[in-house]
Design a protein around this motif. Structure first.
Motif, mmCIF file in Angstrom:
data_model
loop_
_atom_site.group_PDB
_atom_site.id
_atom_site.type_symbol
_atom_site.label_atom_id
_atom_site.label_comp_id
_atom_site.label_asym_id
_atom_site.label_seq_id
_atom_site.Cartn_x
_atom_site.Cartn_y
_atom_site.Cartn_z
ATOM 1 N N UNK A 1 0.837 -1.202 0.000
ATOM 2 C CA UNK A 1 0.000 0.000 0.000
ATOM 3 C C UNK A 1 0.872 1.252 0.000
ATOM 4 N N UNK A 2 1.921 1.256 0.784
ATOM 5 C CA UNK A 2 2.847 2.391 0.787
ATOM 6 C C UNK A 2 3.495 2.557 -0.586
ATOM 7 N N UNK A 3 3.848 1.441 -1.215
ATOM 8 C CA UNK A 3 4.421 1.487 -2.555
ATOM 9 C C UNK A 3 3.438 2.100 -3.547
ATOM 10 N N UNK A 4 2.182 1.681 -3.503
ATOM 11 C CA UNK A 4 1.186 2.216 -4.426
ATOM 12 C C UNK A 4 0.942 3.706 -4.172
ATOM 13 N N UNK A 5 1.021 4.131 -2.925
ATOM 14 C CA UNK A 5 0.941 5.558 -2.629
ATOM 15 C C UNK A 5 2.103 6.310 -3.255
ATOM 16 N N UNK A 6 3.275 5.696 -3.234
ATOM 17 C CA UNK A 6 4.449 6.304 -3.864
ATOM 18 C C UNK A 6 4.271 6.397 -5.374
ATOM 19 N N UNK A 7 3.703 5.364 -5.971
ATOM 20 C CA UNK A 7 3.441 5.388 -7.413
ATOM 21 C C UNK A 7 2.511 6.555 -7.746
ATOM 22 N N UNK A 8 1.485 6.756 -6.939
ATOM 23 C CA UNK A 8 0.573 7.883 -7.156
ATOM 24 C C UNK A 8 1.311 9.213 -6.999
ATOM 25 N N UNK A 9 2.203 9.289 -6.029
ATOM 26 C CA UNK A 9 2.984 10.516 -5.831
ATOM 27 C C UNK A 9 3.910 10.786 -7.011
ATOM 28 N N UNK A 10 4.490 9.731 -7.556
ATOM 29 C CA UNK A 10 5.342 9.890 -8.730
ATOM 30 C C UNK A 10 4.521 10.430 -9.887
ATOM 31 N N UNK A 11 3.332 9.894 -10.065
ATOM 32 C CA UNK A 11 2.448 10.348 -11.145
ATOM 33 C C UNK A 11 2.070 11.815 -10.991
#
Length: 90
Positions: free
Chosen positions: A11-21
């Motif tokens: 979940x933290x990783x997916x939040x990071x992916x959203x932040x990168x986007x």
């Protein structure tokens, strides 16, 4: 993530992916550091963190993250890019 108190590595990783986007590299780095702390063998976090460190010119930190990926032949399911070998200096 904060409101639901969900703090597993994925979940933290997916939040990071959203932040990168959203072009929020600093937030993505923080989330990936947390993800890595939750599961040091979740190589997607380490790989993304290494790429972000390269982007912000923290090359030594990037090398550390990439060197911690011990899976032979690791290939990210989330990040890929092409390298133009003609533009590299040898």
């Amino acid at each position: 993530i904060d409101d639901l108190k969900v703090r597993d590595a994925y979940t933290l990783f997916m939040g990071a992916v959203a932040s990168i986007s959203a072009n929020h590299s600093a937030n993505a780095i923080a989330l990936l550091e947390l993800s890595k702390m939750k599961d040091s063998d979740f190589y997607e976090s380490r790989y993304a963190l290494g790429l972000l460190y390269l982007e912000v010119q923290k090359n030594k930190s990037a090398v550390i993250e990439f060197s911690k990926i011990h899976k032979r032949g690791f290939k990210s399911e989330y990040f890929n890019f092409d390298i133009d070998l003609d533009k590299l200096l040898f």
